[in-house]
Design a protein around this motif. Structure first.
Motif, PDB file in Angstrom:
ATOM      1  N   ARG A   1      11.216 -32.570  11.167  1.00 24.46           N
ATOM      2  CA  ARG A   1      12.087 -32.189  12.291  1.00 24.46           C
ATOM      3  C   ARG A   1      12.634 -30.790  12.059  1.00 24.46           C
ATOM      4  NH1 ARG A   1      17.433 -35.457  14.639  1.00 24.46           N
ATOM      5  NH2 ARG A   1      18.354 -33.667  15.708  1.00 24.46           N
ATOM      6  N   PHE A   2      12.676 -30.009  13.138  1.00 27.32           N
ATOM      7  CA  PHE A   2      13.360 -28.722  13.037  1.00 27.32           C
ATOM      8  C   PHE A   2      14.402 -28.592  14.140  1.00 27.32           C
ATOM      9  CE2 PHE A   2       9.287 -27.965  15.225  1.00 27.32           C
ATOM     10  CZ  PHE A   2       9.650 -27.291  16.381  1.00 27.32           C
ATOM     11  N   ASP A   3      15.537 -28.002  13.780  1.00 30.35           N
ATOM     12  CA  ASP A   3      16.669 -27.788  14.685  1.00 30.35           C
ATOM     13  C   ASP A   3      17.085 -26.330  14.565  1.00 30.35           C
ATOM     14  OD1 ASP A   3      17.460 -30.790  15.355  1.00 30.35           O
ATOM     15  OD2 ASP A   3      17.175 -30.674  13.193  1.00 30.35           O
ATOM     16  N   VAL A   4      17.102 -25.629  15.675  1.00 29.05           N
ATOM     17  CA  VAL A   4      17.429 -24.197  15.673  1.00 29.05           C
ATOM     18  C   VAL A   4      18.571 -23.951  16.647  1.00 29.05           C
ATOM     19  CG1 VAL A   4      16.574 -21.855  16.062  1.00 29.05           C
ATOM     20  CG2 VAL A   4      15.025 -23.609  15.134  1.00 29.05           C
ATOM     21  N   THR A   5      19.577 -23.221  16.197  1.00 27.32           N
ATOM     22  CA  THR A   5      20.655 -22.772  17.072  1.00 27.32           C
ATOM     23  C   THR A   5      20.654 -21.257  17.096  1.00 27.32           C
ATOM     24  OG1 THR A   5      22.009 -24.710  16.535  1.00 27.32           O
ATOM     25  CG2 THR A   5      23.121 -22.833  17.550  1.00 27.32           C
ATOM     26  N   ILE A   6      20.551 -20.695  18.290  1.00 27.41           N
ATOM     27  CA  ILE A   6      20.567 -19.245  18.472  1.00 27.41           C
ATOM     28  C   ILE A   6      21.957 -18.832  18.942  1.00 27.41           C
ATOM     29  CG2 ILE A   6      19.524 -17.282  19.671  1.00 27.41           C
ATOM     30  CD1 ILE A   6      17.064 -19.050  20.171  1.00 27.41           C
ATOM     31  N   HIS A   7      22.591 -17.936  18.196  1.00 28.40           N
ATOM     32  CA  HIS A   7      23.924 -17.433  18.545  1.00 28.40           C
ATOM     33  C   HIS A   7      23.774 -16.017  19.096  1.00 28.40           C
ATOM     34  CE1 HIS A   7      25.613 -20.810  16.303  1.00 28.40           C
ATOM     35  NE2 HIS A   7      24.781 -20.505  15.328  1.00 28.40           N
ATOM     36  N   GLY A   8      24.050 -15.860  20.383  1.00 28.32           N
ATOM     37  CA  GLY A   8      23.947 -14.550  21.010  1.00 28.32           C
ATOM     38  C   GLY A   8      25.296 -14.080  21.531  1.00 28.32           C
ATOM     39  N   LYS A   9      25.256 -13.407  22.662  1.00 28.56           N
ATOM     40  CA  LYS A   9      26.485 -12.934  23.309  1.00 28.56           C
ATOM     41  C   LYS A   9      26.335 -13.184  24.798  1.00 28.56           C
ATOM     42  CE  LYS A   9      29.206  -8.764  24.237  1.00 28.56           C
ATOM     43  NZ  LYS A   9      29.246  -7.281  24.089  1.00 28.56           N
ATOM     44  N   GLY A  10      27.274 -13.936  25.359  1.00 30.55           N
ATOM     45  CA  GLY A  10      27.197 -14.257  26.767  1.00 30.55           C
ATOM     46  C   GLY A  10      27.643 -13.115  27.657  1.00 30.55           C
ATOM     47  N   ALA A  11      27.246 -13.178  28.922  1.00 29.82           N
ATOM     48  CA  ALA A  11      27.643 -12.171  29.913  1.00 29.82           C
ATOM     49  C   ALA A  11      27.371 -12.728  31.299  1.00 29.82           C
ATOM     50  CB  ALA A  11      26.864 -10.867  29.707  1.00 29.82           C
ATOM     51  N   HIS A  12      27.964 -12.104  32.290  1.00 29.06           N
ATOM     52  CA  HIS A  12      27.678 -12.499  33.657  1.00 29.06           C
ATOM     53  C   HIS A  12      26.231 -12.161  33.974  1.00 29.06           C
ATOM     54  CE1 HIS A  12      27.938 -12.769  38.056  1.00 29.06           C
ATOM     55  NE2 HIS A  12      29.015 -13.536  37.834  1.00 29.06           N
ATOM     56  N   GLY A  13      25.606 -12.991  34.799  1.00 27.36           N
ATOM     57  CA  GLY A  13      24.206 -12.773  35.132  1.00 27.36           C
ATOM     58  C   GLY A  13      23.952 -11.448  35.824  1.00 27.36           C
TER      59      GLY A  13
ATOM     60  N   ARG B   1      25.285  -8.676  34.874  1.00 32.39           N
ATOM     61  CA  ARG B   1      25.406  -7.600  33.881  1.00 32.39           C
ATOM     62  C   ARG B   1      24.664  -7.992  32.592  1.00 32.39           C
ATOM     63  NH1 ARG B   1      28.831  -3.591  34.793  1.00 32.39           N
ATOM     64  NH2 ARG B   1      29.093  -3.216  32.559  1.00 32.39           N
ATOM     65  N   PRO B   2      23.348  -8.173  32.649  1.00 30.85           N
ATOM     66  CA  PRO B   2      22.593  -8.607  31.473  1.00 30.85           C
ATOM     67  C   PRO B   2      22.654  -7.621  30.321  1.00 30.85           C
ATOM     68  CG  PRO B   2      21.109  -7.864  33.212  1.00 30.85           C
ATOM     69  CD  PRO B   2      22.471  -7.950  33.821  1.00 30.85           C
ATOM     70  N   GLU B   3      22.935  -6.355  30.645  1.00 31.01           N
ATOM     71  CA  GLU B   3      23.004  -5.355  29.575  1.00 31.01           C
ATOM     72  C   GLU B   3      24.169  -5.606  28.621  1.00 31.01           C
ATOM     73  OE1 GLU B   3      25.451  -3.596  33.002  1.00 31.01           O
ATOM     74  OE2 GLU B   3      23.705  -4.899  32.716  1.00 31.01           O
ATOM     75  N   ASP B   4      25.147  -6.419  29.028  1.00 35.00           N
ATOM     76  CA  ASP B   4      26.284  -6.731  28.168  1.00 35.00           C
ATOM     77  C   ASP B   4      25.997  -7.913  27.235  1.00 35.00           C
ATOM     78  OD1 ASP B   4      27.739  -4.739  29.354  1.00 35.00           O
ATOM     79  OD2 ASP B   4      28.747  -6.076  30.788  1.00 35.00           O
TER      80      ASP B   4
END
Length: 402
Positions: free
Chosen positions: A202-214, A216-219
């Motif tokens: 089994r593999f479990d992956v959590t990706i931690h990014g940075k949220g933003a309003h749709g 303003r994807p550049e943020d």
């Protein structure tokens, strides 16, 4: 109650009728891993009616009643042969059901909402109860000890490892088990000296990014974009690293992220499974998965956590046991075959890898065209498979404890 099929000559009709009745009760009352309380009570009561006393242990190692042993569920009991001292042979059946709603119209369909025996463990349990009744009534046929192992939590929660840690197999010299196979016709017994079920990882992956309003994807540091890239590359682990002649599978099976349609989320988690028949392939998958997750994370400016766990190792049958029980099966099975390996898994392998020589086989349980497979709402194992499964156990005793 009478069965819908004729009992083989070496199985008492009363035994087979009791096994069918037990199977129907078990199928109506499925319970999931480590919560098999009613199942445990039912098995214990059935064995007691055959004059077989259970031998669960408390954490301190002293004998106690069925509700206060180390695992909380499951049953272990011994039947001593009257032919003298000899090895201890364990016969194993798993007892847990699945969190799946049944889609069936037969009269013994599940009564527990959202749960069913979608893998046929009710058939396994009933056949071991039938074998126990036969063996208890014919102890003069064998020497040594038969240990009956009704194992909890095969589907999850690492039940075999818990059984080993609890000492339920201490002193066992050999172990035999089986899995019903809906793709094989009733009367078929598949026995092989090779690995017939794969390892399960089994593999479990959590990706931690940075949220933003749709808007303003550049943020953002978009975890969905990172996952898309990871998913595409994960599909190449097998196709570009493993020989096409070697059965290996890597599957992403769950993805969770976001809570609003117009917001790029900050995190994403995905889960999956890998299957392989040898350690080298499993290690290769883990190494490539780790490099892909790390490389894509760096490229997309996100941080990722990867957890890899071994859920079951490959089945590794003992060649001598396979040869002996294949010859024995010719006396009761309609067809004895070399089965095609399955990329499914079973934690019976943990017993083998603990140092106990063991044999795990397939017993045909349906064989109809289009029969549903394991872990599906329409799964059906037929009652008519029971006599072959009972014979599989009792003939193992006759062969190995003669």
């Amino acid at each position: 109650m009478s069965t819908a099929f004729v009992a083989p000559e070496d199985i008492e009709t009363e035994t087979l009728e009791a096994a069918v009745k037990a199977r129907h009760w078990l199928h109506r009352h499925p319970e999931i891993a480590l919560r098999e309380y009613d199942t445990t009570h039912f098995i214990t009561d059935q064995l007691a009616s055959y004059g077989i006393e259970t031998r669960q242990q408390t954490a301190s190692g002293s004998a106690d009643d069925r509700s206060d042993h180390q695992l909380g569920t499951g049953v272990v009991a011994d039947i001593h042969g009257l032919q003298g001292d000899g090895p201890t042979l364990a016969l194993r059946a798993d007892i847990d059901g699945l969190p799946l709603a049944e889609n069936a119209d037969h009269p013994f369909a599940s009564l527990n909402p959202g749960m069913m025996h979608a893998c046929g463990h009710d058939l396994h349990t009933a056949s071991l109860l039938g074998a126990a009744k036969e063996l208890q009534g014919h102890r003069d046929r064998f020497r040594g000890t038969v240990r009956l192992l009704f194992q909890p939590a095969e589907e999850s929660e690492l039940g075999a490892q818990k059984v080993l840690a609890a000492g339920w197999l201490d002193g066992v010299d050999l172990i035999v088990g089986y899995h019903n196979h809906p793709g094989l016709p009733v009367g078929t017994v598949g026995i092989s000296s090779k690995a017939i079920m794969s390892g399960n990882y089994r593999f479990d992956v959590t990706i931690h990014g940075k949220g933003a309003h749709g808007s303003r994807p550049e943020d953002s540091a978009d975890p969905i974009a990172a996952f898309t890239a990871m998913s595409a590359q994960i599909q190449t682990i097998v196709s570009r690293n493993v020989s096409p002649l070697e059965p290996v599978v890597v599957s992403i099976t769950q993805v969770r992220s976001g809570s609003a349609w117009n917001v790029i989320p900050s995190d994403l988690e995905f889960h999956g499974t890998a299957r392989a028949f040898n350690r080298h392939s499993a290690e290769l998958i883990q190494e490539r998965l780790t490099r892909i997750v790390q490389g894509v994370s760096d490229a997309y400016a996100v941080r990722s956590d990867l957890d890899w766990s071994v859920r079951a190792v490959p089945i590794e049958n003992d060649p001598d046991l396979a040869s002996a029980l294949a010859r024995s099966a010719e006396s009761y099975a309609l067809h004895v075959i070399e089965p095609q390996p399955s990329l499914g898994s079973d934690d019976f392998a943990d017993f083998q890898h603990s140092g106990i020589p063991g044999l795990f086989s397939f017993i045909g349980s349906n064989g109809d065209p289009g029969a549903s497979g394991w872990h599906t709402p329409n799964f059906e194992a037929k009652d008519s498979a029971l006599p072959y499964a009972i014979d599989y156990y009792t003939h193992a005793v006759d062969t190995l404890l003669a």
